[in-house]
Enzyme design. Structure first.
Site, short mmCIF file in Angstrom:
data_model
loop_
_atom_site.label_atom_id
_atom_site.label_comp_id
_atom_site.label_asym_id
_atom_site.label_seq_id
_atom_site.Cartn_x
_atom_site.Cartn_y
_atom_site.Cartn_z
N GLN A 58 3.02 6.44 -6.79
CA GLN A 58 4.40 6.79 -5.94
C GLN A 58 3.97 8.33 -5.48
OE1 GLN A 58 7.98 7.82 -8.18
NE2 GLN A 58 9.37 7.10 -6.30
N ARG A 103 10.13 19.47 -18.60
CA ARG A 103 11.01 19.62 -19.83
C ARG A 103 10.38 19.61 -21.18
NH1 ARG A 103 16.21 16.73 -19.77
NH2 ARG A 103 17.10 18.10 -21.30
N GLY A 133 23.79 6.47 -16.23
CA GLY A 133 24.59 5.48 -15.33
C GLY A 133 25.57 4.73 -16.23
N THR A 146 14.14 5.85 -8.57
CA THR A 146 13.62 4.62 -9.24
C THR A 146 13.41 3.48 -8.36
OG1 THR A 146 15.87 4.42 -10.00
CG2 THR A 146 14.49 5.46 -11.60
N LYS A 194 -16.69 11.43 -42.77
CA LYS A 194 -16.48 11.08 -41.51
C LYS A 194 -17.62 10.30 -40.86
CE LYS A 194 -18.73 12.88 -38.32
NZ LYS A 194 -19.50 13.63 -37.46
N ALA A 230 6.06 7.73 -13.36
CA ALA A 230 5.73 9.09 -12.39
C ALA A 230 6.23 10.34 -13.02
CB ALA A 230 6.13 8.47 -11.22
N GLY A 231 7.09 10.11 -14.11
CA GLY A 231 7.80 11.44 -14.37
C GLY A 231 6.75 12.82 -14.61
C1 UD1 Z 1 18.12 6.69 -15.10
C2 UD1 Z 1 19.10 5.71 -14.26
C3 UD1 Z 1 20.51 5.47 -15.35
C4 UD1 Z 1 20.28 5.43 -16.73
C5 UD1 Z 1 19.05 6.17 -17.36
C6 UD1 Z 1 18.77 5.64 -18.63
C7 UD1 Z 1 18.65 5.40 -12.34
C8 UD1 Z 1 18.98 5.70 -10.85
N1 UD1 Z 1 19.29 5.92 -13.25
O1 UD1 Z 1 18.50 7.80 -15.04
O2 UD1 Z 1 21.57 4.79 -14.72
O3 UD1 Z 1 21.41 5.28 -17.47
O4 UD1 Z 1 17.79 6.25 -16.74
O5 UD1 Z 1 17.88 6.81 -19.39
O6 UD1 Z 1 17.71 4.66 -12.30
N2 UD1 Z 1 10.98 7.60 -12.00
C9 UD1 Z 1 9.85 7.52 -10.98
N3 UD1 Z 1 10.12 7.80 -9.75
C10 UD1 Z 1 11.13 8.37 -9.33
C11 UD1 Z 1 12.11 8.70 -10.11
C12 UD1 Z 1 12.13 8.15 -11.39
O7 UD1 Z 1 8.91 7.04 -11.44
O8 UD1 Z 1 11.10 8.73 -8.01
C13 UD1 Z 1 10.92 7.32 -13.23
C14 UD1 Z 1 11.06 8.65 -14.34
O9 UD1 Z 1 9.37 8.76 -14.68
C15 UD1 Z 1 11.92 7.78 -15.33
C16 UD1 Z 1 12.37 6.64 -14.92
O10 UD1 Z 1 11.93 6.63 -13.58
O11 UD1 Z 1 10.60 7.05 -16.47
C17 UD1 Z 1 13.86 7.02 -14.92
O12 UD1 Z 1 13.97 8.07 -13.91
P1 UD1 Z 1 15.01 9.43 -14.50
O13 UD1 Z 1 14.84 10.39 -13.34
O14 UD1 Z 1 14.62 9.76 -15.84
O15 UD1 Z 1 16.47 8.65 -14.40
P2 UD1 Z 1 17.61 9.15 -15.17
O16 UD1 Z 1 18.27 10.34 -14.28
O17 UD1 Z 1 17.39 9.43 -16.70
#
Ligand code: UD1
Ligand code: CA
Length: 452
Positions: A78, A18, A144, A84, A337, A13-14
């Site tokens: 979402q 960036r 984390g 997450t 092609k 869902a990102g």
């Molecule tokens: C997350 C971990 C962190 C870990 C890191 C590794 C959590 C809370 N933290 O942090 O411990 O070290 O990844 O890369 O899990 N996403 C959604 N919906 C949301 C939030 C996130 O789909 O509401 C997806 C994002 O698109 C991404 C993934 O979940 O693919 C991780 O989210 P991101 O915000 O990148 O977490 P980090 O801060 O990197």
């Protein structure tokens, strides 16, 4: 582990702001495939493996990519980005089916291998409720941290919430986790949002598992596998890691790469035996190269099949829909092609063969062009077997050239040529005796020779 059912939930869902791109982050390519395609391929192999992908609102393009890759997968939206754990719970309907193993993967972590997912699932079989993938980070900032007591994982502390002491720890959370699927919903539903960002953190599952008296463990892998992609620079780094792996795998499979670091492959490239790829070749998705084929330098090949002992390039461009038969030869500055070139066909120099079939052993002379486009639609050129097309011929499609036919050089062919006929389309040549001498005299008559 094939006896256990699994559900993989991929979080995609990102917004990927960036990346500074209008393309959703997980659709960016590495080695010719989207980030998402890599994750899906690694995470959900085998029988009894079901798949759910969590996407953001207005991410139809991501949904389409999921359907294209895995028609059996379900997508969940979402609506608000609340963390997450909240994202995983968007797939609640799928979780409620209680698979044996629940895997959670991130759509922006394309370098992870199927073997690592299998290692992560192993502890579940032995009674663990949760297995977390960890790695030693060269720079742990932002990740984390995994808090360990003895053998056990007791908590994951997000960087923002970590104490200065905890920030010194280098064992980090890769984000990927495997849950006992029978208890996953119960665990996830207990996760709250009492942290600095007011998000529902998946990582809090660890402490909850411990509170429930269940076991959480860490499985370690190397940092390269768990690189998350947030920027174009990280995308390029991942491409580098992936290319290094693909080259290594090709070499191990017996492909001769003279300068491996200059050859770019796609994740789905397939090779026969004794294939040689010279320096500076780019191979895009959907390419198969059969036994004994040689790709010479500076060639670019996409969605093409190359037959046994065929030769391509140097400086050839094979575009989508090209099929080369055994022993076919494509030389320098030739573009193809949607073209089927049967066994033994030669197109050795400076040609465009598009929307065409060329029968076995035909010879297409230098500078031959299939004129496939009239400005409105595309038309087909069909050339039979053993035909000879003289240099600098234009074949204006739709047109058919029969088996064994012969086209005189410089012809513009607009009508079909029957089998074994000779077609010549060019104006008669006139030779004027002494004409060159007279012309030189005319041009030099009033001029003083140079240097006088
Ligand atoms: C997350 C971990 C962190 C870990 C890191 C590794 C959590 C809370 N933290 O942090 O411990 O070290 O990844 O890369 O899990 N996403 C959604 N919906 C949301 C939030 C996130 O789909 O509401 C997806 C994002 O698109 C991404 C993934 O979940 O693919 C991780 O989210 P991101 O915000 O990148 O977490 P980090 O801060 O990197
Ligand atoms: Ca991330």
């Amino acid at each position: 582990m094939t006896d256990r059912s699994s559900l993989t939930v991929v979080l995609a869902a990102g917004e990927g702001t960036r990346m500074r791109s209008s393309l959703p982050k997980v659709l960016h390519p590495v080695a010719g495939q989207s980030l998402l395609a890599h994750v899906l391929a690694a995470s959900s192999a085998g029988p009894g493996a079901s798949l759910a992908v969590v996407i953001g609102p207005d991410q139809q393009a991501v949904e389409q990519e999921v359907k294209r890759l895995r028609p059996d997968a379900r997508t969940f939206v979402q609506r608000e980005r609340l963390g997450t754990a909240h994202a995983v719970l968007a797939a609640r309907e799928a979780l409620a089916r209680k698979p044996d193993d629940l895997l959670v993967a991130f759509g922006d972590t394309p370098l992870i291998s199927g073997e690592t997912f299998a290692r992560l699932r192993a502890p579940l079989k032995n009674g663990a409720a949760l297995a977390v993938l960890g790695f030693r980070a060269a720079d742990p900032t932002g990740y984390g941290r995994l808090v360990i007591e003895g053998e056990h994982l007791v908590a994951i502390r997000e960087h923002a919430d970590a104490s200065p002491e905890e920030r010194k720890m280098t064992l980090c959370n890769a984000g990927v986790m495997a849950f006992d699927g029978k208890r996953a919903l119960e665990i996830l539903d207990r996760i709250g949002n009492a942290n600095s960002k007011r998000e529902y953190y998946l990582v809090d599952a660890v402490a909850i598992v411990r509170d429930l008296g269940l076991e959480a463990v860490v499985i370690e892998t190397n940092e390269d596998e768990v690189r998350g992609i947030n920027t174009k620079a990280q995308l390029a780094e991942a491409e580098g890691v992936m290319q290094a792996r693909l080259r290594q795998a090709a070499l191990e499979a017996g492909v001769t790469l003279i300068a491996p670091e200059t050859v770019f492959l796609a994740a789905d490239t397939t090779f026969g035996k004794d294939v040689t790829i010279e320096p500076f070749v780019v191979i895009g998705p959907g390419v198969s190269i059969a036994d004994g084929a040689v790709i010479h330098s500076f060639s670019h090949v996409v969605q093409a099949s190359i037959g046994r002992n065929a030769s391509v390039g140097p400086y050839a461009r094979l575009r989508p829909g090209t099929s080369l038969g055994d022993g076919a030869r494509i030389g320098n500055f030739v573009e193809t092609k949607a073209a089927t070139l049967e066994a033994g066909v030669k197109v050795n120099h400076l040609s465009y063969i598009g929307d065409a079939t060329v029968g076995a052993n035909s010879n297409i002379g230098a500078g031959t062009i299939t004129c496939n486009y009239d400005g409105f639609s595309k038309h087909k050129t069909t050339i039979g077997q053993g035909a000879f097309v003289g240099t600098n011929s234009s074949l204006v499609a739709p047109v058919k050239i029969g088996n064994g036919a012969y086209i005189g050089s410089g012809s513009v062919i607009t009508r079909d040529v029957p089998e074994n006929a000779m077609a010549v389309e060019r104006s008669p040549q006139s030779n004027r005796e002494g004409g060159a001498t007279r012309y030189r005299e005319l041009k030099t008559r009033d001029k003083t020779p140079k240097g006088k």
